[in-house]
Design an enzyme around this catalytic site. Structure first.
Site, PDB file in Angstrom:
ATOM      1  N   GLU A 144      23.278  60.784  54.768  1.00  0.00           N
ATOM      2  CA  GLU A 144      24.231  59.716  54.488  1.00  0.00           C
ATOM      3  C   GLU A 144      23.718  58.631  53.538  1.00  0.00           C
ATOM      4  O   GLU A 144      23.545  57.473  53.937  1.00  0.00           O
ATOM      5  CB  GLU A 144      24.696  59.061  55.799  1.00  0.00           C
ATOM      6  CG  GLU A 144      25.334  60.039  56.762  1.00  0.00           C
ATOM      7  CD  GLU A 144      25.983  59.355  57.967  1.00  0.00           C
ATOM      8  OE1 GLU A 144      25.737  58.155  58.186  1.00  0.00           O
ATOM      9  OE2 GLU A 144      26.743  60.018  58.677  1.00  0.00           O
ATOM     10  N   GLU A 185      27.338  66.456  61.560  1.00  0.00           N
ATOM     11  CA  GLU A 185      27.597  65.526  62.667  1.00  0.00           C
ATOM     12  C   GLU A 185      29.095  65.405  62.877  1.00  0.00           C
ATOM     13  O   GLU A 185      29.856  65.291  61.912  1.00  0.00           O
ATOM     14  CB  GLU A 185      27.074  64.109  62.367  1.00  0.00           C
ATOM     15  CG  GLU A 185      25.586  63.958  62.365  1.00  0.00           C
ATOM     16  CD  GLU A 185      25.147  62.527  62.009  1.00  0.00           C
ATOM     17  OE1 GLU A 185      25.912  61.574  62.260  1.00  0.00           O
ATOM     18  OE2 GLU A 185      24.041  62.386  61.461  1.00  0.00           O
TER      19      GLU A 185
HETATM   20  C1  FCB Z   1      26.111  58.517  61.557  1.00  0.00           C
HETATM   21  C2  FCB Z   1      24.601  58.570  61.617  1.00  0.00           C
HETATM   22  C3  FCB Z   1      24.062  58.855  62.999  1.00  0.00           C
HETATM   23  C4  FCB Z   1      24.851  58.154  64.062  1.00  0.00           C
HETATM   24  C5  FCB Z   1      26.315  58.443  63.899  1.00  0.00           C
HETATM   25  C6  FCB Z   1      27.186  57.829  64.971  1.00  0.00           C
HETATM   26  O1  FCB Z   1      26.491  57.675  60.519  1.00  0.00           O
HETATM   27  O2  FCB Z   1      24.114  59.547  60.749  1.00  0.00           O
HETATM   28  O3  FCB Z   1      22.709  58.499  63.005  1.00  0.00           O
HETATM   29  O4  FCB Z   1      24.581  56.808  64.021  1.00  0.00           O
HETATM   30  O5  FCB Z   1      26.755  58.002  62.663  1.00  0.00           O
END
Ligand code: FCB
Length: 467
Positions: free
Chosen positions: A166, A357
């Site tokens: 990110e 994620e």
């Molecule tokens: C993302 C991050 C992770 C966590 C989630 C909720 O932006 O990569 O570390 O904080 O959000």
């Protein structure tokens, strides 16, 4: 009700990151990270906490692998802490740091779980921040040195590598809005940071390939689709603006070798750049950044609905009632995952995509029987899995799905106030307790399938936790 099968070999995983779970910040020769420093500043972390202990994973990793095994994970996405490997940022490699990840990798492989590491999930060595951090081009060079050291040690067993997690969060939350370490409020600096992150990604990709035979390398981007609140020209332009600022600023350089001209013009208009030719972009940089990748990782949580504010400036239209948001204040919008996958597939054509994620923060109590009935999390995951499946049917090359997160952990500026885990962590005792979502996910990984309709009452048939 029918079963939606996933293709054979589809990877079901879970994700964490070093700063959020490891703790033991002063052990094993680890150096200070920018998040250690940032957390120590009063007011930066909502509950005044820090990640000195977090989930104590540094000591409990063997037990944590058992938790993953019980879930039936095919892969585990974790991150490597640069300050453990090269505590001084550049130079001497700390053998104890490499040993830790070496053992973790072996433990995972013994458990039949593929290790899927990310090299940078935000814990920069503080010594490098003192020399300018990601705003300094030297940091990109230091990242290559660090990446090569890790790849050299683990590359005989680890084949899939993520460079950065990110970059938007690092640049904007860390350097433009000040919510994340190092806490700067400097939009021009954020653009230099973004460029050096992308550049270091390209360079490190080459370095990993030199060290690791048959390596597959990718980058993880948090993709947030932008929709316009109405069909008005102003609202549509607000959505275009957000997409350029958040998504295309990172995906265009990697897949097309250029920054998006309209978004560059937006930054010039905002006074964040003096002119469209950015002096920090040197000859050869864009070619390095756009080196072809084996995969793209997408983190998807929610969408943004945009409108033109009264002053004409783009803003969040805040269309969703508070009670329909997760504890993060994020709208639950599973269809956005389908839209995101199709857009990325059609416009950028990555060879392979992983959802690196996806998950939701909800806090549920433990009932008298010791059960955590996190119905909304199950429903959230269920609906996102189905939308992922739908995108696959329509051609998106999705190869795996990592739930955020394996367990509750240190949620950055929110400290321990937000719980994303499949396992609940009692931070007093370090006990891990599987939530209903863990029982449910275990059924998904075993069946490699999801029911097309969500029926919360039928979930968790096998409630015995023998992990
Ligand atoms: C993302 C991050 C992770 C966590 C989630 C909720 O932006 O990569 O570390 O904080 O959000």
């Amino acid at each position: 009700m029918s079963r939606m099968k996933f293709p054979e070999g589809f990877i079901w995983g879970a994700a964490t990151s070093s700063q959020q779970i490891e703790g033991a910040t002063g052990e094993g020769g680890r150096g200070e990270s920018i998040w250690d420093r940032f957390s120590a500043v009063s007011g930066k972390i909502e509950d005044g906490s820090n990640s000195d202990i977090a989930c104590d994973h540094f000591h409990r990793w063997r037990d944590d692998i058992e938790l993953m095994k019980w879930l039936g994970l095919g892969a585990y996405r974790f991150s490597i802490a640069w300050p453990r490997i090269i505590p001084t940022g550049t130079g001497l490699v700390n053998a104890a740091g490499l040993d830790f990840y070496d053992s973790l990798v072996d433990g995972l492989l013994e458990a039949g779980i593929e290790p899927f590491p990310t090299l940078y999930h935000w814990d920069l060595p503080q010594v490098l921040q003192d020399k300018g951090g990601w705003a300094a081009r030297d940091t990109a060079e230091a990242f290559v040195e660090y990446s090569a050291a890790v790849a050299r040690r683990l590359g005989d067993r680890v084949k899939r590598w993520v460079t950065h997690n990110e970059p938007w969060c690092i640049a904007t939350l860390g350097h433009e809005e000040g919510h994340h370490a190092p806490g700067h409020l400097d939009p021009p600096e954020a653009l230099r940071v973004a460029h050096h992150l992308l550049l270091s990604h390209g360079w490190a990709t080459e370095a990993i390939r030199r060290e690791v035979a048959n390596a597959e390398v990718g980058i993880v981007h948090n993709y947030c689709p932008a929709y316009s609140a109405t069909d008005s020209e102003g609202d549509r332009d607000a959505a275009r603006w957000f997409d350029g600022f958040f998504n295309r600023w990172y995906l265009d350089p990697v897949f097309k070798g250029a920054y998006p001209a309209d978004a560059v013009a937006d930054r010039v208009a905002a006074g964040h750049l003096d002119s469209p030719d950015m002096p920090f972009v040197k000859d050869g940089d864009m070619a390095a950044i756009s080196t072809p990748l084996e995969f793209l990782g997408i983190n998807y949580y929610s969408r943004n609905v945009m409108e033109a504010g009264p002053d004409g400036k783009p803003r969040d239209a805040k269309t969703v009632p508070k009670e329909e948001l997760t504890d993060m204040g994020w709208e639950v919008y599973p269809e956005g995952l389908y839209d995101s996958l199709m857009r990325v597939h059609n416009e950028y054509g990555p060879k392979k995509i992983y959802i690196a994620e996806n998950g939701a923060a909800y806090d549920y109590p433990i009932d008298a029987e010791g059960r955590i009935a996190d119905t909304k999390r199950v429903s959230y995951l269920h609906d996102h899995f189905l939308n992922a499946r739908r995108a696959m049917a329509d051609g998106a090359p999705l190869a795996g799905f990592f739930v955020w997160s394996l367990m509750d952990n240190f949620e950055w500026g929110f400290g321990f106030t937000k719980r994303f885990g499949l396992y609940c962590v009692d931070f007093e005792t370090q006990q891990r307790i599987p939530k209903d979502s863990a029982f449910w996910y275990r059924e998904v990984t075993a069946a490699n399938a999801v029911d097309d309709a969500f029926a919360p009452t039928t979930q968790g048939e096998s409630r015995a936790f023998d992990g």
